[in-house]
Design a protein around this motif. Sequence first.
Motif, PDB file in Angstrom:
ATOM      1  N   SER A  32       0.772  -1.173   0.087  1.00  0.00           N
ATOM      2  CA  SER A  32      -0.147  -0.099  -0.115  1.00  0.00           C
ATOM      3  C   SER A  32       0.770   1.299   0.194  1.00  0.00           C
ATOM      4  N   ASP A  73     -10.794  -1.697  -8.627  1.00  0.00           N
ATOM      5  CA  ASP A  73     -11.396  -0.520  -8.350  1.00  0.00           C
ATOM      6  C   ASP A  73     -11.302   0.688  -9.601  1.00  0.00           C
ATOM      7  N   TYR A  74     -10.025   0.759 -10.185  1.00  0.00           N
ATOM      8  CA  TYR A  74      -9.950   1.442 -11.449  1.00  0.00           C
ATOM      9  C   TYR A  74     -10.880   1.051 -12.681  1.00  0.00           C
ATOM     10  N   LEU A  88       2.381   1.558  -3.675  1.00  0.00           N
ATOM     11  CA  LEU A  88       1.100   2.044  -4.424  1.00  0.00           C
ATOM     12  C   LEU A  88       0.840   3.512  -4.114  1.00  0.00           C
ATOM     13  N   TYR A  92      -3.718  -2.434 -16.023  1.00  0.00           N
ATOM     14  CA  TYR A  92      -4.501  -2.711 -14.802  1.00  0.00           C
ATOM     15  C   TYR A  92      -5.185  -4.201 -14.774  1.00  0.00           C
ATOM     16  N   ASN A  99      -6.691  -2.201  -6.158  1.00  0.00           N
ATOM     17  CA  ASN A  99      -6.667  -1.195  -6.729  1.00  0.00           C
ATOM     18  C   ASN A  99      -6.890  -1.227  -8.154  1.00  0.00           C
ATOM     19  N   GLY A 115       1.899   4.099  -7.355  1.00  0.00           N
ATOM     20  CA  GLY A 115       0.731   3.862  -8.109  1.00  0.00           C
ATOM     21  C   GLY A 115       0.708   3.083  -9.182  1.00  0.00           C
ATOM     22  N   PRO A 138      -3.629  -5.321  -2.403  1.00  0.00           N
ATOM     23  CA  PRO A 138      -3.543  -3.914  -2.997  1.00  0.00           C
ATOM     24  C   PRO A 138      -3.603  -3.590  -4.186  1.00  0.00           C
TER      25      PRO A 138
END
Length: 177
Positions: free
Chosen positions: A26, A84-85, A29, A38, A81, A33, A77
Amino acid sequence: MILAFSDSATLGICETICASGMLVSSLFLGIRGIRKGYVKTLSLSLVIAGGAMVGFGLRENLVLICAAGFGFFTMLPFANNSLDYLVRTNIAEELQGRAWGLIGFLSQIGYVVAYSLSGLLADGMGSGLQIGVGRGAAAVIMASGVLLAIIALAIYPIKAVRELENGTSNVSERSAS
């Protein structure tokens, strides 16, 4: 699984080491990031998480369990992530509240089902294979890891899933109509 061969203090230490994998990734990221890839990141992180689950149950060895657990939690994570994207960029803004409500509901129901069945499965595997409850729990975790890795490998080649990243999926348009 750990309590079958160790004490509760050791379990607590192992849980802390394993969960710190999530903290480490985390932080990574948060600083760096994910900028692209993805779907690949999602698939790869879930394959690695599945492999870590298999490693988690291989032996009654605290170092192996902690290393595999750390690896598993490190991947969460990245998967979260990416998911989520993909969801946020493919669902119309006016539908996101409902979508996230449904996603939250399904994941919570998944927890209830998983917690309800995992103990029964571990006990059943342990007694059925005459390996004990701790190793039965390990067998359930390992089987879950294999299934997770298979599903992760299966989603990557699906064109509709890969199109989610490019915004070429019409999920937003289909959902709005």
